[in-house]
Design a protein around this motif. Structure first.
Motif, PDB file in Angstrom:
ATOM      1  N   MET A   1       0.875   4.160  -2.909  1.00  0.00           N
ATOM      2  CA  MET A   1       0.567   5.553  -2.599  1.00  0.00           C
ATOM      3  C   MET A   1       1.723   6.477  -2.987  1.00  0.00           C
ATOM      4  SD  MET A   1      -2.519   5.881  -1.389  1.00  0.00           S
ATOM      5  CE  MET A   1      -2.942   4.680  -2.658  1.00  0.00           C
TER       6      MET A   1
ATOM      7  N   VAL B   1      -3.491   3.647  -9.315  1.00  0.00           N
ATOM      8  CA  VAL B   1      -2.477   4.711  -9.280  1.00  0.00           C
ATOM      9  C   VAL B   1      -1.827   4.911 -10.634  1.00  0.00           C
ATOM     10  CG1 VAL B   1      -2.016   4.267  -6.856  1.00  0.00           C
ATOM     11  CG2 VAL B   1      -0.624   3.136  -8.587  1.00  0.00           C
TER      12      VAL B   1
ATOM     13  N   ASN C   1      -8.793   5.014   1.744  1.00  0.00           N
ATOM     14  CA  ASN C   1      -7.437   4.689   1.299  1.00  0.00           C
ATOM     15  C   ASN C   1      -6.531   4.326   2.467  1.00  0.00           C
ATOM     16  OD1 ASN C   1      -7.657   4.917  -1.498  1.00  0.00           O
ATOM     17  ND2 ASN C   1      -7.404   7.140  -1.453  1.00  0.00           N
TER      18      ASN C   1
ATOM     19  N   THR D   1     -10.240   9.580   1.476  1.00  0.00           N
ATOM     20  CA  THR D   1      -8.974   9.546   2.211  1.00  0.00           C
ATOM     21  C   THR D   1      -8.990   8.469   3.281  1.00  0.00           C
ATOM     22  OG1 THR D   1      -8.684  11.932   1.848  1.00  0.00           O
ATOM     23  CG2 THR D   1      -7.356  10.911   3.578  1.00  0.00           C
TER      24      THR D   1
ATOM     25  N   TRP E   1       0.826  -1.203   0.000  1.00  0.00           N
ATOM     26  CA  TRP E   1       0.000   0.000   0.000  1.00  0.00           C
ATOM     27  C   TRP E   1       0.865   1.260   0.000  1.00  0.00           C
ATOM     28  CZ3 TRP E   1      -0.482   3.783   3.869  1.00  0.00           C
ATOM     29  CH2 TRP E   1      -1.520   4.701   3.669  1.00  0.00           C
TER      30      TRP E   1
ATOM     31  N   MET F   1      -4.516  11.104  -8.882  1.00  0.00           N
ATOM     32  CA  MET F   1      -4.871  10.776  -7.498  1.00  0.00           C
ATOM     33  C   MET F   1      -5.874  11.777  -6.940  1.00  0.00           C
ATOM     34  SD  MET F   1      -3.204   7.987  -6.834  1.00  0.00           S
ATOM     35  CE  MET F   1      -3.183   7.847  -5.059  1.00  0.00           C
TER      36      MET F   1
ATOM     37  N   TRP G   1       1.242   9.368  -5.821  1.00  0.00           N
ATOM     38  CA  TRP G   1       1.307  10.791  -5.482  1.00  0.00           C
ATOM     39  C   TRP G   1       2.544  11.477  -6.047  1.00  0.00           C
ATOM     40  CZ3 TRP G   1      -2.675  13.443  -4.067  1.00  0.00           C
ATOM     41  CH2 TRP G   1      -3.724  12.824  -3.385  1.00  0.00           C
TER      42      TRP G   1
END
Length: 225
Positions: free
Chosen positions: A115, A224, A151, A148, A111, A126, A119
């Protein structure tokens, strides 16, 4: 009674009170079929068929038609979790996937990598993903907050789902086996039949949960890109 019931999930042993039971985590490597030194047989053919099916499915989900190596990590993850789930069904073998220590060690790094990649390399996507198309302006702050939170809790839900399913089946089998000493022969035969059916169910759960945690990780990875 409760201490004996949960003792099957204790990783420590009587040898210097060390957690040697965690060594069962790598026992699955002994059963990996390698075509380099194994004669092709039915087990190898079935395993190759499973890997090929997973590779095709993961490549579609990852939208990756030019590099086949990206599916390797998810196929390896499926194999690792499935072997550990299956080994836990054997007597006197510790079920490592019934501990959050292992399941979080699998889900959390994945994860975090997803992320960070999203990002850093694709931050506009995103941001767009946090607000579904057609959301009213007054609901946008709430949607950002909800997305949020969803996630953030993803690694926890992946780990807890696998751990809870492994613990539930093992506890049920332990409870049924602990009641057999005071039963008649007829009820013992019925209990054995129930245990066999439950073992078949747990074998299916071992495969299904391996597939679930892998397919969800693949879906999180595809978000992503």
């Amino acid at each position: 009674m409760m201490s004996n019931l949960f003792s099957i999930f204790d990783p420590s042993t009587n040898l210097f009170n060390l957690s040697i039971n965690w060594m069962s985590t790598i026992l699955g490597l002994m059963f990996l079929p390698h075509s380099f030194w194994l004669i092709p047989n039915r087990h190898l053919m079935i395993w190759n068929l499973i890997i090929n099916k997973l590779h095709i499915e993961f490549k579609v989900l990852l939208k990756n038609n030019y590099f086949n190596g990206s599916t390797l990590i998810f196929i390896s993850m499926f194999s690792f979790v499935m072997f550990n789930n299956f080994l836990g069904l054997f007597p006197y073998i510790f079920t490592s996937t019934s501990h959050l220590t292992l399941t979080l060690s699998i889900s959390l790094p994945l994860w975090l990598s997803f992320m960070l990649y999203g990002w850093i390399n694709n931050y506009q996507h995103m941001f767009i993903h946090m607000i579904p198309q057609g959301t009213p302006a007054i609901l946008m702050p709430f949607m950002v907050l909800i997305e949020t939170i969803s996630n953030i809790i993803r690694p926890g839900t992946l780990a807890i789902r696998l751990t809870a399913n492994m613990i539930a089946g093992h506890l049920l089998m332990t409870l049924l086996s602990s009641t057999s000493s005071n039963l008649s022969y007829l009820f013992i035969l019925m209990l054995i039949l129930i245990q066999i059916l439950l073992l078949i169910l747990e074998s299916a759960v071992a495969v299904i949960q391996s597939y679930v945690i892998t397919i969800l990780s693949t879906l999180y990875s595809s978000e992503v890109n």
